[in-house]
Design an enzyme around this catalytic site. Structure first.
Site, PDB file in Angstrom:
ATOM      1  CG  HIS A 293      70.422  69.824  87.743  1.00 42.14           C
ATOM      2  ND1 HIS A 293      71.311  71.339  86.885  1.00 42.14           N
ATOM      3  CD2 HIS A 293      71.792  69.007  87.784  1.00 42.14           C
ATOM      4  CE1 HIS A 293      72.780  71.574  87.872  1.00 42.14           C
ATOM      5  NE2 HIS A 293      73.208  69.870  87.770  1.00 42.14           N
TER       6      HIS A 293
ATOM      7  CB  CYS B 264      53.984  60.618  60.304  1.00 45.50           C
ATOM      8  SG  CYS B 264      54.403  58.855  60.655  1.00 45.50           S
TER       9      CYS B 264
END
Length: 191
Positions: free
Chosen positions: A80, A165
């Site tokens: 990271h 949705c």
């Protein structure tokens, strides 16, 4: 004319908009002005929406498992940190409500949020919110967006449209062309 080269780190979290990642990367690679070297961090949930085989060849993909398998002892690379050092520009797309909240509050519990937390604030970080309209309209969302913008991060606002949705409203990730055009603006500074 030679294309400008730059290193782009894309962080994808688990929104249904992650289905657009292969198309987004392909669009960025087809830029007439700049040639990005693309590195993609995916959360576990983002991997649900596309297959690695759908990505253009040469796309480097990183996930949580890779970070932990790359570090064995003191002195080993810390993924990271190294990803943030390597990249010229970071793009969070799609950025879910959950990952937005984590970033805004400083949580660092996966490769994506750790890399974002360690990002050099002098380099561009562009983010593309992606969530249901009801989540987008929640008051905490505006606070989290404002926090990121206060840090100098650049928002590409979501689109207003019919969502997967069936809900109609704001919150859908911006169109691929809009994102690619914005990233192209930052790519222009690299030669």
């Amino acid at each position: 004319m030679d294309k400008r080269s730059y290193k782009l780190l894309i962080g994808a979290s688990g929104s249904v908009a992650a289905i657009k990642i292969p198309v987004l990367i392909k669009t960025l690679l087809e830029s007439p002005e700049a040639q990005p070297q693309i590195h993609l961090i995916v959360t576990q949930r983002a991997k649900h929406f596309f297959k690695k085989s759908d990505l253009p060849p040469g796309t480097k993909v990183y996930d949580d498992k890779m970070e932990w398998s790359s570090w064995k002892a003191r002195g080993d690379p810390v993924m990271h940190i190294d990803l943030g050092k390597m990249a010229d520009v970071m793009l969070l797309a799609p950025l879910t409500a959950n990952t937005l909240a984590k970033v805004a509050l400083g949580f660092s519990d996966n490769l994506l949020t750790c890399t974002t937390r360690a990002w050099d604030p002098t380099k561009p970080l562009v983010f593309c919110p992606s969530m249901n309209a009801r989540m987008w309209e929640h008051p905490i969302t505006r606070q989290h967006i404002d926090t990121l913008k206060d840090w100098g991060y650049i928002e590409i606002p979501p689109a207003n449209k019919k969502q997967m949705c069936g809900t109609v409203g704001s919150g859908a990730m911006a169109e691929v062309k809009t994102i690619a055009d914005k990233i192209g603006c930052y790519a222009n500074q690299y030669k």
